[in-house]
Design a protein around this motif. Sequence first.
Motif, PDB file in Angstrom:
ATOM      1  N   PRO A  92       0.829  -1.202   0.000  1.00  0.00           N
ATOM      2  CA  PRO A  92       0.000   0.000   0.000  1.00  0.00           C
ATOM      3  C   PRO A  92       0.864   1.254   0.000  1.00  0.00           C
ATOM      4  O   PRO A  92       1.926   1.284   0.619  1.00  0.00           O
ATOM      5  N   GLN A  93       0.383   2.244  -0.708  1.00  0.00           N
ATOM      6  CA  GLN A  93       1.135   3.492  -0.759  1.00  0.00           C
ATOM      7  C   GLN A  93       1.001   4.220   0.561  1.00  0.00           C
ATOM      8  O   GLN A  93      -0.052   4.225   1.191  1.00  0.00           O
ATOM      9  N   LYS A  94       2.090   4.835   0.959  1.00  0.00           N
ATOM     10  CA  LYS A  94       2.089   5.607   2.187  1.00  0.00           C
ATOM     11  C   LYS A  94       1.588   7.002   1.853  1.00  0.00           C
ATOM     12  O   LYS A  94       2.110   7.660   0.965  1.00  0.00           O
ATOM     13  N   VAL A  95       0.565   7.430   2.576  1.00  0.00           N
ATOM     14  CA  VAL A  95       0.008   8.753   2.361  1.00  0.00           C
ATOM     15  C   VAL A  95       0.293   9.572   3.608  1.00  0.00           C
ATOM     16  O   VAL A  95      -0.069   9.182   4.723  1.00  0.00           O
ATOM     17  N   GLU A  96       0.959  10.673   3.415  1.00  0.00           N
ATOM     18  CA  GLU A  96       1.281  11.530   4.544  1.00  0.00           C
ATOM     19  C   GLU A  96       0.290  12.680   4.598  1.00  0.00           C
ATOM     20  O   GLU A  96       0.073  13.374   3.612  1.00  0.00           O
ATOM     21  N   VAL A  97      -0.290  12.834   5.765  1.00  0.00           N
ATOM     22  CA  VAL A  97      -1.252  13.902   5.978  1.00  0.00           C
ATOM     23  C   VAL A  97      -0.535  15.012   6.741  1.00  0.00           C
ATOM     24  O   VAL A  97       0.084  14.763   7.776  1.00  0.00           O
ATOM     25  N   PRO A  98      -0.597  16.221   6.222  1.00  0.00           N
ATOM     26  CA  PRO A  98       0.087  17.307   6.916  1.00  0.00           C
ATOM     27  C   PRO A  98      -0.513  17.528   8.304  1.00  0.00           C
ATOM     28  O   PRO A  98      -1.722  17.499   8.482  1.00  0.00           O
ATOM     29  N   VAL A  99       0.366  17.735   9.277  1.00  0.00           N
ATOM     30  CA  VAL A  99      -0.049  17.973  10.654  1.00  0.00           C
ATOM     31  C   VAL A  99       0.346  19.389  11.028  1.00  0.00           C
ATOM     32  O   VAL A  99       1.469  19.821  10.749  1.00  0.00           O
ATOM     33  N   ILE A 100      -0.580  20.088  11.656  1.00  0.00           N
ATOM     34  CA  ILE A 100      -0.288  21.464  12.081  1.00  0.00           C
ATOM     35  C   ILE A 100       0.549  21.389  13.352  1.00  0.00           C
ATOM     36  O   ILE A 100       0.147  20.756  14.339  1.00  0.00           O
ATOM     37  N   PRO A 101       1.705  22.024  13.354  1.00  0.00           N
ATOM     38  CA  PRO A 101       2.573  21.993  14.539  1.00  0.00           C
ATOM     39  C   PRO A 101       1.870  22.612  15.752  1.00  0.00           C
ATOM     40  O   PRO A 101       1.045  23.518  15.634  1.00  0.00           O
ATOM     41  N   ASP A 102       2.215  22.125  16.939  1.00  0.00           N
ATOM     42  CA  ASP A 102       1.605  22.621  18.185  1.00  0.00           C
ATOM     43  C   ASP A 102       1.841  24.113  18.368  1.00  0.00           C
ATOM     44  O   ASP A 102       0.964  24.822  18.878  1.00  0.00           O
ATOM     45  N   ALA A 103       3.001  24.606  17.965  1.00  0.00           N
ATOM     46  CA  ALA A 103       3.316  26.031  18.147  1.00  0.00           C
ATOM     47  C   ALA A 103       2.332  26.903  17.374  1.00  0.00           C
ATOM     48  O   ALA A 103       1.882  27.947  17.865  1.00  0.00           O
ATOM     49  N   VAL A 104       1.949  26.455  16.174  1.00  0.00           N
ATOM     50  CA  VAL A 104       1.002  27.217  15.372  1.00  0.00           C
ATOM     51  C   VAL A 104      -0.368  27.194  16.031  1.00  0.00           C
ATOM     52  O   VAL A 104      -1.057  28.217  16.120  1.00  0.00           O
ATOM     53  N   THR A 105      -0.771  26.026  16.515  1.00  0.00           N
ATOM     54  CA  THR A 105      -2.067  25.908  17.193  1.00  0.00           C
ATOM     55  C   THR A 105      -2.108  26.810  18.426  1.00  0.00           C
ATOM     56  O   THR A 105      -3.105  27.507  18.673  1.00  0.00           O
ATOM     57  N   ASP A 106      -1.040  26.800  19.212  1.00  0.00           N
ATOM     58  CA  ASP A 106      -0.986  27.643  20.417  1.00  0.00           C
ATOM     59  C   ASP A 106      -1.054  29.120  20.052  1.00  0.00           C
ATOM     60  O   ASP A 106      -1.760  29.898  20.699  1.00  0.00           O
ATOM     61  N   THR A 107      -0.321  29.501  19.002  1.00  0.00           N
ATOM     62  CA  THR A 107      -0.321  30.906  18.575  1.00  0.00           C
ATOM     63  C   THR A 107      -1.711  31.326  18.116  1.00  0.00           C
ATOM     64  O   THR A 107      -2.185  32.418  18.462  1.00  0.00           O
ATOM     65  N   LEU A 108      -2.383  30.476  17.361  1.00  0.00           N
ATOM     66  CA  LEU A 108      -3.744  30.781  16.905  1.00  0.00           C
ATOM     67  C   LEU A 108      -4.693  30.905  18.091  1.00  0.00           C
ATOM     68  O   LEU A 108      -5.582  31.772  18.110  1.00  0.00           O
TER      69      LEU A 108
END
Length: 127
Positions: A92-108
């Motif tokens: 099966p092909q590996k599909v990478e899903v982008p993850v929002i870094p914690d620092a960005v979430t905290d800043t938002l």
Amino acid sequence: MPDVTITIGNRTFDVACQEGEEHFLNAAAAMLNAEASVLVNQMSNLTESRLLLMSGLMLADKTAGMEDKVKLADKRMAELEAELHALKNAAPQKVEVPVIPDAVTDTLAEIAARAEAVAAEVEERAS
């Protein structure tokens, strides 16, 4: 051994065949007769042997064309089966899903909190 009367190019022939093979003999005779009828319509004074030879050659030509098509179809089918087999057995092909870094979430979250504070202050001053 049954005898079957067939007609090829307006000429009748008595032919023997194996028991139960009459249908196949009649079908083959009909194909040969179709080719012979074309020749009889084009040339009226064909000898029996020439008529049968030419009709047989015309059928053989059609058969060779069909055999070529079958070979191409078999080749294509083998290619598609190999492709299907490869797809079934592929990892099966590996599909990478982008993850929002914690620092960005905290800043938002901080920006949202500040916006709410500003909105609350504006409401206080307005009332």
